[in-house]
Design a protein around this motif. Structure first.
Motif, short mmCIF file in Angstrom:
data_model
loop_
_atom_site.label_atom_id
_atom_site.label_comp_id
_atom_site.label_asym_id
_atom_site.label_seq_id
_atom_site.Cartn_x
_atom_site.Cartn_y
_atom_site.Cartn_z
N SER A 333 -0.78 21.78 31.68
CA SER A 333 0.20 22.55 30.90
C SER A 333 1.60 21.96 31.00
N LEU A 334 1.87 21.20 32.08
CA LEU A 334 3.17 20.55 32.21
C LEU A 334 3.26 19.25 31.44
N GLY A 335 2.17 18.84 30.83
CA GLY A 335 2.17 17.60 30.05
C GLY A 335 2.04 16.34 30.89
N LEU A 336 1.55 16.46 32.11
CA LEU A 336 1.40 15.29 32.98
C LEU A 336 0.10 14.57 32.65
N ASP A 337 0.14 13.24 32.75
CA ASP A 337 -1.09 12.50 32.56
C ASP A 337 -1.90 12.51 33.84
N TYR A 338 -3.05 11.81 33.83
CA TYR A 338 -3.97 11.87 34.98
C TYR A 338 -3.31 11.33 36.25
N ALA A 339 -2.64 10.18 36.14
CA ALA A 339 -2.02 9.57 37.33
C ALA A 339 -0.91 10.45 37.88
#
Length: 432
Positions: A333-339
């Protein structure tokens, strides 16, 4: 009753009474003994029996320690001084302390080098273990320490560790430059940059082999407790990041990567460590080109690291499985990618949960370093079983040598255990 008398008589106390000390049985040592040693008739009985057995053990062992001999040069001289009495022959420790700590081949005039490396190890570990109590600038020395320690212990030209350091720095810079495109692109660029710098650095080190050079010490000359410390420190430090990658790979959606990690973990966990050490010592040489000199210590480090990383991977996988699904959804939900989500949200919590298991693997790994004695490496146990007990002067001394080995390993393992418990209390933010 007059108004004046009514104003001078008080029915409610206006001043507090001074606090009274608690009874003697409810404070201090007496309270602790009542709660922990004499809480009921059963605990009282167990306490009395325990004290009796402790007294018998101490009373029986004390003369052996009190009458110990420290100044002779052989077991026969110890027995002559004891004249048939009970006493330990600690002279073997004062006579062979250097072999127990550094092996019997390491140059005696160079003992200052591994000693200095050990002191620097404690300094380098301090900001990692107690990050809140030391300035962040000390992490620079922590990153430099492996290269300094290699130069101090093995010797040779200072250019060799410098080139290795430059390779890692170039790899990190290349990784950060291409990381914004993709994590995989950054890893590939970093590996290529590291390999290129090392390849070019080989010509430099070959051209100036005597630059700030120390006396070279081959790996076969390493021994004693120093070898156990080297193997334990290096293998634990390497197995933790490798175990993290294996745990993440096992949970990956990419089938090939997932099954590579699964096969590796299950195969390594299903094989005894001693067989891997025999592979490192004997079998691995058959797969190398003729005339190839593959350092034995490096081979052993690779095998022990592979073994421990498989166990750490399973411990971390348990920590990842214990995280609620909401943590993954919050990262998305924060828009972070996998890494980013793995590095900032998922992995810190999983490592916090996995601390007891990781410490358990680390303690077991450090104790398992004594298995290298079965492949003719003279660590602490190898020195005791080999050159010391095989000598005519000290053949027959057992309790003193093995007790010394037990003491050294206990101090290190107990210190690791106490630190892990302190770290758990420091990170227990959800219970405060």
């Amino acid at each position: 009753m007059s108004d004046t008398h009514a104003q001078t008589v008080a029915f409610v106390r206006q001043e507090m009474l001074p606090e009274q000390p608690p009874p003697a049985s409810e404070q201090g040592v007496i309270k602790w003994m009542r709660q922990n040693l004499f809480d009921g008739w059963l605990n009282t009985l167990l306490t009395v029996l325990s004290l009796y057995f402790i007294y018998k053990i101490v009373a029986g062992a004390w003369p052996w320690f009190a009458n110990g001999i420290w100044t002779t040069s052989s077991l026969a001289e110890c027995r002559e001084l004891l004249e048939g009495g009970v006493g330990a022959c600690f002279s073997v420790l004062t006579e062979r302390w250097n072999q127990l700590l550094f092996g019997f081949k390491y140059p005696p005039d160079q003992y200052w080098r591994p000693t200095l490396a050990f002191v620097l190890l404690l300094i380098a570990m301090a900001p990692v273990l107690f990050s809140k109590k030391f300035p962040r600038q000390m992490f620079i020395f922590t990153g430099l320490f492996p290269f300094i320690a290699f130069w101090l212990i093995w010797g040779g030209s200072l250019l060799t560790p410098l080139v290795a350091l430059l390779g890692f720095v170039a790899g990190y810079v290349a990784f950060k430059k291409f990381e914004y495109q993709s994590f995989a692109m950054g890893m590939i660029a970093g590996l290529l940059a590291t390999v290129i710098v090392w390849w070019l650095g080989g010509f430099i080190t070959g051209a100036a082999p005597g630059f700030m050079a120390l006396e070279a010490v081959p790996s076969r000359d390493l021994g004693g407790f120093m070898l156990n410390i080297i193997l334990g420190t290096v293998c634990v430090s390497l197995s933790l990041p490798i175990g993290i990658l294996l745990a993440l790979g096992r949970q990956s959606d990419m089938i090939i990567i997932k099954w590579i990690c699964v096969v590796f973990i299950e195969f390594i966990r299903g094989v005894p460590l001693i067989t891997l050490l025999f592979v490192a010592n004997v079998v691995l040489a058959y797969f190398l080109p003729p005339g190839t000199n593959f350092d034995l210590v490096l081979r052993v480090i690779i095998m022990i690291t592979m073994f421990s990383s498989a166990y750490i991977a399973e411990v971390i996988r348990g920590g990842l499985a214990a995280l609620p699904r909401g943590q993954y959804e919050a990262a998305d939900s924060l828009g972070l990618d996998y890494a980013q989500s793995t590095r900032l949200i998922i992995m810190p919590q999983a490592l916090k949960i996995s601390i007891p298991g990781i410490v358990n693997v680390a303690v077991g790994l450090f104790k398992d370093t004594v298995l290298v004695s079965v492949i003719s490496m003279f660590d602490l146990v190898g020195m005791i079983r080999g050159p010391i007990l095989a000598s005519t002067e000290w053949n027959g001394v057992y309790w003193e040598l093995w007790g010394f080995a037990v003491l050294l390993f206990f101090v290190v393992c107990y210190g690791i255990s106490q630190y892990s418990q302190w770290l758990e209390r420091e990170l227990a933010t959800d219970h405060r």
